[in-house]
Every structure is written in structure tokens, then in C-alpha cells.
Design an enzyme around this catalytic site. Structure first.
Site, mmCIF file in Angstrom:
data_model
loop_
_atom_site.group_PDB
_atom_site.id
_atom_site.type_symbol
_atom_site.label_atom_id
_atom_site.label_comp_id
_atom_site.label_asym_id
_atom_site.label_seq_id
_atom_site.Cartn_x
_atom_site.Cartn_y
_atom_site.Cartn_z
ATOM 1 N N GLU A 150 0.827 -1.222 0.000
ATOM 2 C CA GLU A 150 0.000 0.000 0.000
ATOM 3 C C GLU A 150 0.847 1.252 0.000
ATOM 4 O OE1 GLU A 150 -2.042 3.507 1.580
ATOM 5 O OE2 GLU A 150 -0.342 2.471 2.460
ATOM 6 N N ASP A 184 -7.575 3.020 7.295
ATOM 7 C CA ASP A 184 -6.154 3.337 7.118
ATOM 8 C C ASP A 184 -5.836 4.764 7.550
ATOM 9 O OD1 ASP A 184 -3.487 3.147 6.450
ATOM 10 O OD2 ASP A 184 -3.795 3.546 4.328
ATOM 11 N N HIS A 231 4.571 7.532 9.509
ATOM 12 C CA HIS A 231 5.791 7.251 8.738
ATOM 13 C C HIS A 231 7.058 7.625 9.497
ATOM 14 C CE1 HIS A 231 3.594 7.354 4.549
ATOM 15 N NE2 HIS A 231 3.044 6.515 5.414
#
Length: 477
Positions: A342, A370, A440
Site C-alpha cells: 500500500e 487506514d 511514517h
């Protein structure tokens, strides 16, 4: 002969009457031969799920399944860690989940092969060498090329936008462009991460450093995927912390010359073999029709991938587990898909779509979680006005936990292929105030997760997916 003709006429009349009866009653017939209910009938049908919805909520939030998705996720991320596309960790994670879904008693558990990107960052560093020595916190951006072994040493040019870069393009040649773009929203600001290297290379820069796309920072760089163009030279690119970007901007505004040495060992390998992981509860009446619930198993190679997207993947699994625990079997098939690749743009999901789109008319709704599993606030939905009205009624079943709102723009990277072709799409909407603090970055760990909030998210996800899967008719398109 005359009696036979009269009989034929009576039979013909009866056939016509039966065909027209639903229209006379205001109930048009759907393509598959079943009658399309009036909205009032649909409302009554949905209201009939009140006790089942309460049972789901009680089990997920207060009962024996309380904290289960959290505990499952903690064991998973603590054992396996981050799961970058093409990595051994991701392979291990997929095998782990394949076995877990089988042990959970789901049906048709299988792996669907796909090809995904394989990029590794290697060793990397950035050192400001003028006007003083300072170690910059960096994370190379996905798909970046490496620097020469000795690195790139160059003066920097700080800009706040693409417009400023274009206006100062003559100054950029031979320099490292540093983007100190202000954070507005992820959707608007992420363009600097995805396109920053290309725009800097157009101006003749030798590398680019992008201020992390983060709403808050404690000297924490945030990575992510970036894209090159075949007609523009490729230059190394990495993200730096908000603090370092702002520091260099202040120094530059005072006329100081800043020189940075950047070293990156990043390498791109041939595409790797991987899998989307699938498990089902097969429908009792319309098994060919599908309600899809999903999250992605891959993550970046920093932190634990607990928030992005361990939480979404595990509440999607939890939805099927709760339904099994209650002994329920909806009319149509509930399909869990745990996506791979993804983070590189929905690579695994695109291949799934290409394989299964021949049956697109049988996909009732596609759901993806998500954007964290924090305190849920409602459901984001994309679909027809009639379908939206139905979703509003479904969400009323979640009044016991006060999560009833329906918002715009449902979907997600992995399910948007279906939504763009007209399949209704939904995504969990929760309080993402802190989501981009950790996104991230090395901060995406299990510590971010809250078991009580995950319980509530699982309850929302389960009630919505079960009721849609069990209603007599599919959502109107």
C-alpha cells in the site's frame, strides 16, 4: 380450440399482471429479479438489527472480546516489527497472518500473489558542515537513488514553495534544495514529498531535502514514497525534521552560507513476490455478493507500523472474529483483505482489482481503515444519495457508543479503484489530531495505540459491515 385460446389469453394476462404488480405497489424490480424495497421498508429492516448491533457492541467494548484487537496487534508488531515492501519482515508478517486467520476458523483463507516494489534505504546521514557542524536527522524517501559513496557536499537553497523554487531556479543549480514548506494539511502538503525531487532536479539541483510532512515534531523525520519522472534527472532525496528545516531557513534568511554533506546508500531491487491475504465468512443466501473489509499489512521500515496500518488491519480481522463469536452468518459474503504494497501507492490492491473487477457488480461495498484507530467519530462514505441515506440509518445502530455521523469522501488508497468504478466505499473516521505526529516515523509504535479506542473502532467496523452484508438488498448505486 376456442377454450384453448381463452386459456392462453388468461395465462398471458396473469404473467403481465404479475410483472406489473411490483410497479403498481411502488416496488420496482431489480436486475437480479428481487424487488427493490422502498426506503421506509429499508428503514424498518435496519431498525430490526438493533439487538444484534447491541450484542456486537457489548462483546467488543465490554465483553470477552474486549481489548482483543489491541492484544493481537501488540503481539504481531512486537514480534515482527516494521514491514517494508519487499522485506523479509513483510514475508514473515504475511505468513503469520495467514496462519492466524486459519486458526481463527475463517473460511477460504488464502494468499493471492502479487508483485511489489523492493527498495532499501541502507546507511544514510546528513551533516551540516558550514557554518558549524550539526548532524541532521534524516530518513531517505522511498524510491530515492543513492549518493556517490563519498556523498554529495553542496551549498543549500531554502525555499518555502514550488513557486519560490521556480522564481529562484537560477540559484538552485548545483545546490541541495531544502523545502521548508508550511504544513497546511497532509493532502495539500504531501506534494512536496512526492514531487520535491523532480522539481528541484528541473532547476539543476543535485539533491533535495524535504521538511517532514508532520503537524508536530520532536526532531522526528517522517519518510514516505516519492516519484521520479523519466524525462527529469534523478537526484537523491530525503526528509528532514521540522526543527532542522526551520533552523536552516532562519540561518539562510540572515544571509549565512550553509553547506551540507548528504550520504545515502539507497538501492532499488527488482520487484518482489508478495501476497494479499484473504479470509471470509461465506454468505448464507447470496454468497457470490461481497462486502469487503480491509487494511494493509505492509508499513514503512521505521517504528512498528502499529498505527499505519496495524490498527486498521486488525480491527478488520476483529470484525469477522466478532461475527463468528456471536454465531452470525450474513446473507452475503464478508471478505477480509489484508493488502500488501500500500505504501508504494496501493500496488497490491491494484493487482487485486485487476483480477477481480470482472465481478464488480457483486461487490456491495468496499471498506478500508487506514487513518488510525483512535476515538471513532463516524463513517466516511462515497456512494449514491440513496445509499448514503441507508448508511445514515445503519449508523443510528451505533447510538449506544455515540458514533452515528456519516461524512463525505469514503474510501482509501487500496479501495479507491472500486469506488472510482461506482462501488460504494467507506472508511473509518476517527480523531486524527495526533495521527500525523507519528505517521511514517520512528514514533509509529504500539505506544500510540489505545485498547479502549480500538474496541470502539472494532464495534463500528463490525456493525456496519455485518448489517450491510445481511440486508436483503445490496446498496443502490
Amino acid at each position: 380450440m376456442q377454450e384453448r385460446q381463452q386459456s392462453k389469453r388468461k395465462l398471458l394476462f396473469l404473467i403481465v399482471f404479475i410483472h406489473l404488480l411490483p410497479q403498481c405497489l411502488g416496488r420496482p424490480q431489480s436486475k437480479n429479479g428481487r424487488y427493490r424495497q422502498t426506503f421506509e421498508e429499508v428503514k424498518r429492516e435496519i431498525a430490526g438489527y438493533k439487538d444484534i448491533a447491541k450484542a456486537i457492541i457489548d462483546l467488543a467494548v465490554y465483553g470477552k472480546a474486549q481489548n482483543r484487537s489491541y492484544e493481537r496487534l501488540a503481539l504481531f508488531v512486537d514480534t515482527i516489527g516494521p514491514r517494508l515492501s519487499g522485506s523479509k519482515n513483510l514475508d514473515t508478517a504475511i505468513k503469520y497472518m495467514h496462519n492466524a486467520l486459519k486458526e481463527n476458523g475463517l473460511e477460504n483463507v488464502h494468499l493471492e500473489p502479487v508483485k511489489i516494489p523492493h527498495w532499501e534505504r541502507g546507511e544514510e546521514s546528513a551533516m551540516m558542515v558550514e557554518p558549524r557542524c550539526h548532524n541532521l536527522a534524516i530518513l531517505g524517501l522511498g524510491n530515492s537513488i543513492a549518493t556517490p559513496p563519498e556523498g554529495i557536499t553542496a551549498e543549500i537553497l531554502v525555499v518555502t514553495s514550488f513557486d519560490e523554487l521556480h522564481a529562484r531556479a537560477p540559484e538552485a543549480k548545483g545546490k541541495i534544495v531544502v523545502y521548508n514548506e508550511p504544513y497546511i494539511s497532509y493532502g495539500e502538503t504531501v506534494q512536496y514529498r512526492s514531487q520535491g525531487a523532480v522539481e528541484a532536479a528541473k532547476a539543476g539541483a543535485v539533491a533535495s531535502l524535504i521538511r517532514s510532512i508532520a503537524s508536530f515534531s520532536i526532531n522526528s523525520p517522517h519518510t514516505g514514497w516519492q516519484y521520479y519522472r523519466s524525462d527529469v534527472p534523478r537526484i537523491p532525496t530525503a526528509c528532514i525534521s521540522v526543527e532542522d528545516a526551520e533552523m536552516m531557513a532562519r540561518m539562510s534568511s540572515k544571509g549565512m552560507k550553509i553547506v551540507v554533506n548528504l550520504k545515502m546508500e539507497a538501492k532499488t531491487y527488482p520487484d518482489a513476490s508478495s501476497f494479499n491475504t484473504v479470509g471470509e465468512i461465506v454468505g448464507s443466501k447470496y454468497p457470490e455478493q461481497v462486502v469487503l473489509v480491509s487494511g494493509h499489512l505492509d508499513s514503512w521500515d521505521v517504528g512498528q507500523g502499529a498505527m499505519d496500518d496495524g490498527g486498521g488491519a486488525f480491527i478488520s480481522w476483529e470484525a469477522l472474529s466478532l461475527i463468528k463469536n456471536l454465531g452470525l452468518r450474513p446473507k452475503r459474503t464478508l471478505r477480509l483483505v489484508l493488502w500488501t504494497g500500500e505504501e508504494q501507492g496501493g500496488v497490491g490492491a491494484n493487482q487485486y482489482y485487476q483480477l477481480h473487477k470482472v465481478n464488480i457488480s457483486n461487490f456491495d461495498i468496499v471498506m478500508e481503515s487506514d487513518e488510525g484507530t483512535f476515538m471513532p467519530t463516524g463513517l466516511a462514505f462515497t456512494g449514491s444519495d440513496k445509499a448514503r441515506s441507508i448508511m445514515r440509518e445503519v449508523m443510528q445502530l451505533l447510538q449506544p457508543i455515540n458514533v452515528t455521523a456519516v461524512y463525505e469522501n469514503g474510501g482509501g488508497t487500496d479501495v479507491d479503484y472500486w469506488v472510482q468504478d461506482g462501488v460504494p466505499g467507506a472508511s473509518l473516521l476517527d480523531d486524527i489530531t495526533k495521527y500525523f505526529w507519528f505517521h511514517h516515523s520512528n514514533g509509529d509504535t504500539m505506544t500510540v495505540q489505545d485498547p479502549n479506542q480500538m474496541n470502539l473502532c472494532a464495534a463500528v467496523w463490525t456493525v456496519v459491515s455485518y448489517v450491510i452484508a445481511d440486508m436483503e438488498e445490496m446498496l443502490p448505486r
